[in-house]
Design an enzyme around this catalytic site. Structure first.
Site, short mmCIF file in Angstrom:
data_model
loop_
_atom_site.label_atom_id
_atom_site.label_comp_id
_atom_site.label_asym_id
_atom_site.label_seq_id
_atom_site.Cartn_x
_atom_site.Cartn_y
_atom_site.Cartn_z
N ASN A 78 0.82 -1.22 0.00
CA ASN A 78 0.00 0.00 0.00
C ASN A 78 0.86 1.27 0.00
O ASN A 78 0.36 2.35 0.25
CB ASN A 78 -0.95 0.01 1.21
CG ASN A 78 -0.20 0.01 2.54
OD1 ASN A 78 1.03 0.08 2.56
ND2 ASN A 78 -0.93 -0.06 3.63
N HIS A 90 3.43 1.90 2.06
CA HIS A 90 4.00 2.33 3.35
C HIS A 90 5.52 2.16 3.38
O HIS A 90 6.09 1.31 2.69
CB HIS A 90 3.32 1.63 4.55
CG HIS A 90 3.66 0.19 4.76
ND1 HIS A 90 2.76 -0.73 5.25
CD2 HIS A 90 4.81 -0.52 4.57
CE1 HIS A 90 3.34 -1.91 5.36
NE2 HIS A 90 4.57 -1.81 4.95
C1 F6R Z 1 9.88 -3.49 7.86
C2 F6R Z 1 9.13 -2.36 7.36
C3 F6R Z 1 8.11 -2.50 6.30
C4 F6R Z 1 8.48 -3.45 5.18
C5 F6R Z 1 7.37 -3.54 4.14
C6 F6R Z 1 7.69 -4.55 3.05
O1 F6R Z 1 10.78 -3.10 8.89
O2 F6R Z 1 9.35 -1.29 7.83
O3 F6R Z 1 7.84 -1.22 5.75
O4 F6R Z 1 9.66 -3.00 4.57
O5 F6R Z 1 6.19 -3.92 4.76
O6 F6R Z 1 7.71 -5.82 3.60
P1 F6R Z 1 8.27 -7.06 2.76
O7 F6R Z 1 9.71 -6.80 2.56
O8 F6R Z 1 8.05 -8.23 3.67
O9 F6R Z 1 7.50 -7.11 1.51
#
Ligand code: F6R
Length: 261
Positions: free
Chosen positions: A136, A138
């Protein structure tokens, strides 16, 4: 924003690891901002290999992680403190007292957030901040519409994030619904930023982050304001970009000294 499109996540993570290694070699007491999640695992593996095979020295490095779930102690196998220890810290020669993860079990979470900001400032600020990207948009746990100038704070996780991260908890019900996270303002204060985003699930968020307007609905778009932000993508996550040829062109025509390495 420097946009680098690589054939696959593996190549992207190796390049990202090189960036971290060169910061550490240039500045042995570097302050690194770190992320958890699936995306950076390969990058950590490569840094571990460099430590083992090439003597990359972490002994004077300080680290600050982006975020932590509220209510999970360091011993919980889904806490981010646990993740970092298992996937990175215990494999390198880092001084554990120099590693920081927000404490989601603190009695006073507001004081914990303010203290975290102070610790980053006392360490001299973050030299290189690693980020992943949520489906999304973030960054950290700064969910859509959160302030683009926020500092470390308590966030409510969005339904999308709960769905994306619930598998490892067994169900959404068993997942914490709140997290402590560096704010977007905190992240933008880093001297340099490296964001990794791979795979088709990230295609829309990547497009908004790079080519959409600067808008709180896509927290990652805040990186458009940063003077030294690098984004490494793979072919799948870059598939929705309208100006992919432009990014490749720029990448091919850089002076050698301009190249990310
Ligand atoms: C983790 C964090 C999150 C992840 C994001 C992507 O410390 O801050 O913003 O980077 O949710 O997660 P993955 O890499 O599991 O797709």
């Amino acid at each position: 924003m420097e946009v680098l499109i690589r054939d696959n996540p593996d190549v992207g993570c190796l390049l990202g690891a090189k960036m971290f290694a060169s910061v550490i070699r240039e500045k042995p007491h570097a302050v690194l901002g770190l992320a958890t999640g699936r995306t950076p695992l390969r990058l950590y593996q490569e840094l571990i290999r460099m430590h083992r095979d090439e003597g990359l020295d972490f002994s004077r490095v300080t680290t600050f992680n982006l975020d932590e779930y509220v209510g999970l102690p360091a011993t919980h196998d889904q806490s981010y403190r646990y993740f970092m220890r298992e996937n990175f810290f215990r494999h390198i020669n880092i001084d554990q007292t120099r590693t920081h993860v927000p404490d989601g079990t603190a009695a006073d979470l507001h004081t914990e957030c303010r203290g975290y900001e102070q610790k980053i400032a006392d360490a001299g600020g973050i030299d290189l901040q690693l980020l992943g990207l949520g489906r999304n948009g973030h960054i950290g746990f700064n969910e859509p519409t959160g302030s683009l100038r926020s500092r470390t704070w308590i966030k409510i996780l969005s339904e999308q994030t709960l769905k994306d991260n619930s598998a490892v908890f067994g169900s959404i019900e068993k997942m914490p619904k709140h997290a402590l996270t560096m704010g977007i303002g905190t992240i933008l204060d880093a001297k340099r930023i490296l964001l990794l985003a791979f795979g088709p699930a990230k295609v829309r968020a990547v497009e908004h982050m790079i080519e959409g307007p600067l808008a709180a609905i896509c927290p990652g778009s805040a990186l458009q304001q940063h003077p030294r932000a690098t984004v490494i993508l793979d072919e799948n996550s870059a598939a929705g970009l309208h100006y992919a040829d432009h990014y490749r062109w720029i990448d091919q025509h850089k002076f050698d000294w301009q190249r990310t390495k």
